[in-house]
Design an enzyme around this catalytic site. Structure first.
Site, PDB file in Angstrom:
ATOM      1  N   GLY A 250       0.813  -1.208   0.000  1.00 22.43           N
ATOM      2  CA  GLY A 250       0.000   0.000   0.000  1.00 22.43           C
ATOM      3  C   GLY A 250       0.846   1.258   0.000  1.00 22.43           C
ATOM      4  O   GLY A 250       0.508   2.250  -0.669  1.00 22.43           O
ATOM      5  N   ASP A 251       1.948   1.237   0.733  1.00 20.63           N
ATOM      6  CA  ASP A 251       2.858   2.387   0.745  1.00 20.63           C
ATOM      7  C   ASP A 251       3.485   2.578  -0.627  1.00 20.63           C
ATOM      8  O   ASP A 251       3.662   3.713  -1.090  1.00 20.63           O
ATOM      9  CB  ASP A 251       3.954   2.175   1.789  1.00 20.63           C
TER      10      ASP A 251
END
Length: 300
Positions: A250-251
């Site tokens: 997600g990052d």
């Protein structure tokens, strides 16, 4: 410059073994140590993509010094502020068929420490972007992200918020440029199930009514959904590949989205870059390098 804040960074001790047996001694097959924390992950991938970035946040004790050393060894500018009480956490990630994590608590961050961070943020200009991601310091006020995002808004500095629960809810009124919940986090925030793409889209629009400008919903193997501030909806599936790692995907999506958006302000291209960066990390043992991301980008 894209600045990222990691309030509670970590040393991630990643071990791999055939299977995990509880209640006895387990011997690993491989082990690695990485600097961890959502903001650090975003900066790591941004640097891999050639985007100038700097890491802000806090560190404590010998573990904090090692986090900074590992980050700077990668050539990423890092301005972590030292705090007195406690030590930066060690997170244990066990890969044994399934992934298991044991996360530490982290040091005590005082109001005076937060004021020191705010002093650092005075150096940002309207040409910069600030990314607020992950959890706040232990016991922090739920308004923390909203307070910082509000100050950025008053200074015309775009702010990205990748957080959950009250931290995310409290930041919406500051009109952040981008928020990135996943599907489950959006359901938790809104207090209802969102079983269809139409329901997810309406959930994103609700966040926009609360203040968010662009809402990026990560959907794992199903890709992502972007509801832009223009009102247009973008949907993108994930590329094919073997998932070996969920940590940092997600990052990486946030980093890829920003890198793509900075090219020409095109939301469709930004979403494509975000999906490819997140997927490249999911297909790697650690955060994706530039070559693996660009391979997926060119495969569109």
């Amino acid at each position: 410059m894209i600045y990222t804040i990691t309030f509670n960074p970590s040393l991630d001790y990643v071990v791999t073994l055939p299977h995990l047996q509880v209640g006895t001694i387990n011997w690993n097959q491989a082990e690695e140590i990485f600097p961890g924390g959502k903001g650090i992950n975003v900066s790591w991938v941004l640097q891999n993509l050639g985007v100038p970035t700097r890491i802000l946040g806090f560190k404590a004790g010998f573990t904090g010094n090692e986090i900074q050393r590992l980050v700077e060894e990668r050539g990423i500018p890092c301005s972590l502020l030292a705090v007195e009480k406690g030590f930066s956490r060690i997170n244990v990630k066990i890969r044994a068929g399934e992934e298991t994590a044991l996360n530490g608590k982290g040091p005590e961050v005082t109001a005076a420490d937060l004021d020191r961070l705010r002093n650092q943020l005075r150096n940002l200009t309207a040409d910069d972007i600030l990314v607020l991601s992950g959890s706040g310091p232990s016991g922090c006020d739920p308004s923390l992200y909203g307070d910082i995002a509000g100050e950025m808004a008053r200074r015309k500095i775009p702010c990205v918020v990748d957080a959950t629960g009250k931290l995310l809810a409290g930041a919406l009124g500051a009109r952040p440029f981008l928020v990135k919940p996943n599907g489950e986090e959006l359901e938790e925030l809104l207090g209802r199930s969102l079983p269809t793409e139409e329901a997810l889209t309406e959930g994103a629009r609700e966040l926009q009514r609360r203040g968010a400008r662009n809402v990026l919903i990560s959907l794992g193997a199903q890709g992502a959904l972007l509801v832009a501030e223009t009102g247009k909806v973008y949907r993108h599936g994930a590329p094919q590949g073997t998932m070996v790692n969920t940590v940092g995907a997600g990052d990486s999506m946030v980093a890829g989205f920003l890198a793509g958006y900075l090219r020409n302000g095109d939301c469709a291209e930004a979403l494509h870059w975000g999906i490819c960066a997140g997927s490249a990390t999911a297909f790697s043992m650690h955060l994706a390098d530039r070559a693996s991301i660009e391979e997926l980008i060119k495969g569109k």
